[in-house]
Design a protein around this motif. Structure first.
Motif, PDB file in Angstrom:
ATOM      1  N   TRP A   2       0.828  -1.203   0.009  1.00 14.95           N
ATOM      2  CA  TRP A   2      -0.150   0.100   0.156  1.00 14.95           C
ATOM      3  C   TRP A   2       0.670   1.292   0.102  1.00 14.95           C
ATOM      4  CZ3 TRP A   2      -3.927  -1.261  -2.420  1.00 14.95           C
ATOM      5  CH2 TRP A   2      -4.895  -1.875  -1.794  1.00 14.95           C
ATOM      6  N   GLY A   3       1.908   1.090   0.567  1.00 17.04           N
ATOM      7  CA  GLY A   3       2.861   2.284   0.638  1.00 17.04           C
ATOM      8  C   GLY A   3       3.326   2.795  -0.873  1.00 17.04           C
ATOM      9  N   VAL A   4       3.506   1.962  -1.702  1.00 16.45           N
ATOM     10  CA  VAL A   4       4.220   2.034  -3.035  1.00 16.45           C
ATOM     11  C   VAL A   4       2.933   2.547  -3.754  1.00 16.45           C
ATOM     12  CG1 VAL A   4       3.756  -0.098  -3.889  1.00 16.45           C
ATOM     13  CG2 VAL A   4       5.516   1.291  -5.004  1.00 16.45           C
ATOM     14  N   PHE A   5       1.833   1.946  -3.784  1.00 16.62           N
ATOM     15  CA  PHE A   5       0.523   2.404  -4.262  1.00 16.62           C
ATOM     16  C   PHE A   5       0.142   3.833  -4.042  1.00 16.62           C
ATOM     17  CE2 PHE A   5      -0.465  -2.234  -5.390  1.00 16.62           C
ATOM     18  CZ  PHE A   5      -0.151  -2.234  -6.636  1.00 16.62           C
ATOM     19  N   ALA A  12      -5.826  -1.136   4.117  1.00 18.07           N
ATOM     20  CA  ALA A  12      -5.889  -0.079   3.337  1.00 18.07           C
ATOM     21  C   ALA A  12      -6.961   1.081   4.288  1.00 18.07           C
ATOM     22  CB  ALA A  12      -6.959  -0.351   2.195  1.00 18.07           C
ATOM     23  N   LYS A  13      -7.804   0.433   4.887  1.00 17.03           N
ATOM     24  CA  LYS A  13      -8.712   1.173   5.942  1.00 17.03           C
ATOM     25  C   LYS A  13      -7.914   1.922   6.931  1.00 17.03           C
ATOM     26  CE  LYS A  13     -13.099   1.515   8.210  1.00 17.03           C
ATOM     27  NZ  LYS A  13     -14.316   0.348   8.590  1.00 17.03           N
ATOM     28  N   ALA A  14      -6.957   1.164   7.582  1.00 17.36           N
ATOM     29  CA  ALA A  14      -6.060   1.472   8.778  1.00 17.36           C
ATOM     30  C   ALA A  14      -5.433   2.594   8.049  1.00 17.36           C
ATOM     31  CB  ALA A  14      -5.333   0.329   9.057  1.00 17.36           C
ATOM     32  N   ARG A  15      -5.255   2.934   7.001  1.00 20.36           N
ATOM     33  CA  ARG A  15      -4.084   3.903   6.393  1.00 20.36           C
ATOM     34  C   ARG A  15      -4.846   4.950   5.813  1.00 20.36           C
ATOM     35  NH1 ARG A  15       1.019   1.600   5.058  1.00 20.36           N
ATOM     36  NH2 ARG A  15       1.376   3.573   3.479  1.00 20.36           N
ATOM     37  N   ASN A  16      -6.237   4.772   5.939  1.00 17.61           N
ATOM     38  CA  ASN A  16      -7.178   5.938   5.308  1.00 17.61           C
ATOM     39  C   ASN A  16      -7.064   5.905   3.602  1.00 17.61           C
ATOM     40  OD1 ASN A  16      -8.497   6.989   7.733  1.00 17.61           O
ATOM     41  ND2 ASN A  16      -6.566   7.804   8.242  1.00 17.61           N
ATOM     42  N   PHE A  17      -6.711   4.590   3.193  1.00 19.71           N
ATOM     43  CA  PHE A  17      -6.668   4.669   1.468  1.00 19.71           C
ATOM     44  C   PHE A  17      -7.682   4.045   1.162  1.00 19.71           C
ATOM     45  CE2 PHE A  17      -4.400   2.661  -1.958  1.00 19.71           C
ATOM     46  CZ  PHE A  17      -4.049   3.822  -2.749  1.00 19.71           C
ATOM     47  N   LEU A  18      -8.225   4.246  -0.013  1.00 15.45           N
ATOM     48  CA  LEU A  18      -9.192   3.746  -0.688  1.00 15.45           C
ATOM     49  C   LEU A  18      -9.130   2.174  -0.906  1.00 15.45           C
ATOM     50  CD1 LEU A  18     -12.054   4.057  -2.284  1.00 15.45           C
ATOM     51  CD2 LEU A  18     -10.661   4.317  -4.346  1.00 15.45           C
TER      52      LEU A  18
END
Length: 324
Positions: free
Chosen positions: A141-144, A173-179
């Motif tokens: 998720w970091g790179v995306f 993803a939800k934990a990172r506030n990412f879609l």
């Protein structure tokens, strides 16, 4: 052409997705250009490819063809919702990191390679071609996230994930506030229905649009399968013999409906509410044209029941399919 939102995103795509895997190895560039132009003219705005398409000796060939088609201009790139994939090995890689996977190192390199071959500065849907069990979701998720922030990609999708892979990916993803994921590209057709156990329910619950690949089961559900003219390999011929009784019953049902086998098979996939768009992979312009009316075909409950009798699925989602 009908359109639908891709999962929980605000992106609208056609209910048929143009698969391009044949471009290069099976379909010469001139014919591929005609197919893509005709697809756009018919309202298909969703094109799917992968960085490894082109064959073992020329991975990237298909993306190169699409890139040269875009280069002609005429608004081609602006009209297309472009999807490609990352995971496999490319010829320009050396050493231990050349192996298949989803490391941040590989994703960055392969994304830039796809952008170059496709002659574009962004990709609407960048898909993980397979799960990588050796890489953490923090790394992935970091790179995306970085790629989205740079404007190189718009959305992230998965392919060939299990239901629990989707669930874990979305939780991280939800934990990172990412879609997170907006789609799952998965094997699904009348002959291969295991996706109904876990993947389709997970995708529907978590807001992913499902993009079925091989909706005609490699041509076994096509109009020429029993005649043999649609079977190009020994494996395909073995498949016909294995499923001959089912395919004969299916052919008779299609005759009663007044529809070709491939049209009914695609309409059946599209009738599932979890499905956004099946991938059609025409080798010729004629094959594309034969699929265009699929979104208009409505299968009745009686027909769906008969198809279940010919091609039984698990019957219910997990765990009810195998437990009380």
């Amino acid at each position: 052409m009908e359109y639908s939102y891709l999962g929980r995103s605000g992106l609208k795509v056609s209910r048929l997705c143009l698969g391009t895997m044949n471009f290069g190895p099976e379909t010469e560039e001139k014919e591929a250009f005609k197919i893509m132009d005709a697809a756009l003219d018919a309202g298909i705005n969703f094109f799917d490819t992968a960085n490894v398409y082109g064959g073992k000796d020329h991975p990237g060939w298909t993306e190169e063809i699409i890139g040269r088609w875009f280069k002609q201009g005429g608004g081609r790139r602006e009209k297309v919702v472009l999807a490609t994939k990352v995971y496999g090995t490319m010829q320009d890689e050396l050493g231990p990191n050349a192996e298949r996977g989803l490391s941040a190192y590989k994703i960055r390199r392969h994304l830039d390679g796809s952008l170059q071959r496709l002659q574009t500065d962004h990709i609407e849907l960048y898909q993980m071609h397979h799960i990588d069990r050796n890489v953490s979701w923090q790394e992935i998720w970091g790179v995306f996230e970085s790629s989205v922030n740079q404007g190189k990609i718009g959305y992230v999708g998965s392919s060939n994930f299990a239901g629990w892979h989707i669930a874990v990916a979305q939780a991280e993803a939800k934990a990172r506030n990412f879609l997170g994921l907006v789609s799952e590209q998965h094997l699904y057709n009348l002959l291969q229905r295991t996706a109904e156990l876990e993947v389709l329910p997970a995708a529907k619950e978590l807001g992913l649009g499902v993009i079925p690949w091989s909706p005609l089961s490699g041509g076994l559900l096509g109009r020429n399968a029993l005649a043999g003219t649609g079977s190009r390999s020994a494996r395909a011929k073995e498949g016909v013999e294995k499923h001959r009784t089912q395919l004969e019953q299916y052919s008779e049902l299609c005759k009663e409906l007044g529809e070709k086998e491939d049209v009914v098979a695609l309409a059946w996939v599209l009738s599932n509410p979890a499905v956004t768009a099946p991938i059609i992979g025409p080798r010729t312009l004629e094959q594309l044209e034969a699929s265009l009316r699929v979104p208009e075909v409505q299968l009745t409950e009686d027909v769906l029941k008969k198809l279940d009798e010919i091609f039984p699925g698990p019957g219910k989602p997990a765990p009810e399919a195998y437990a009380w």
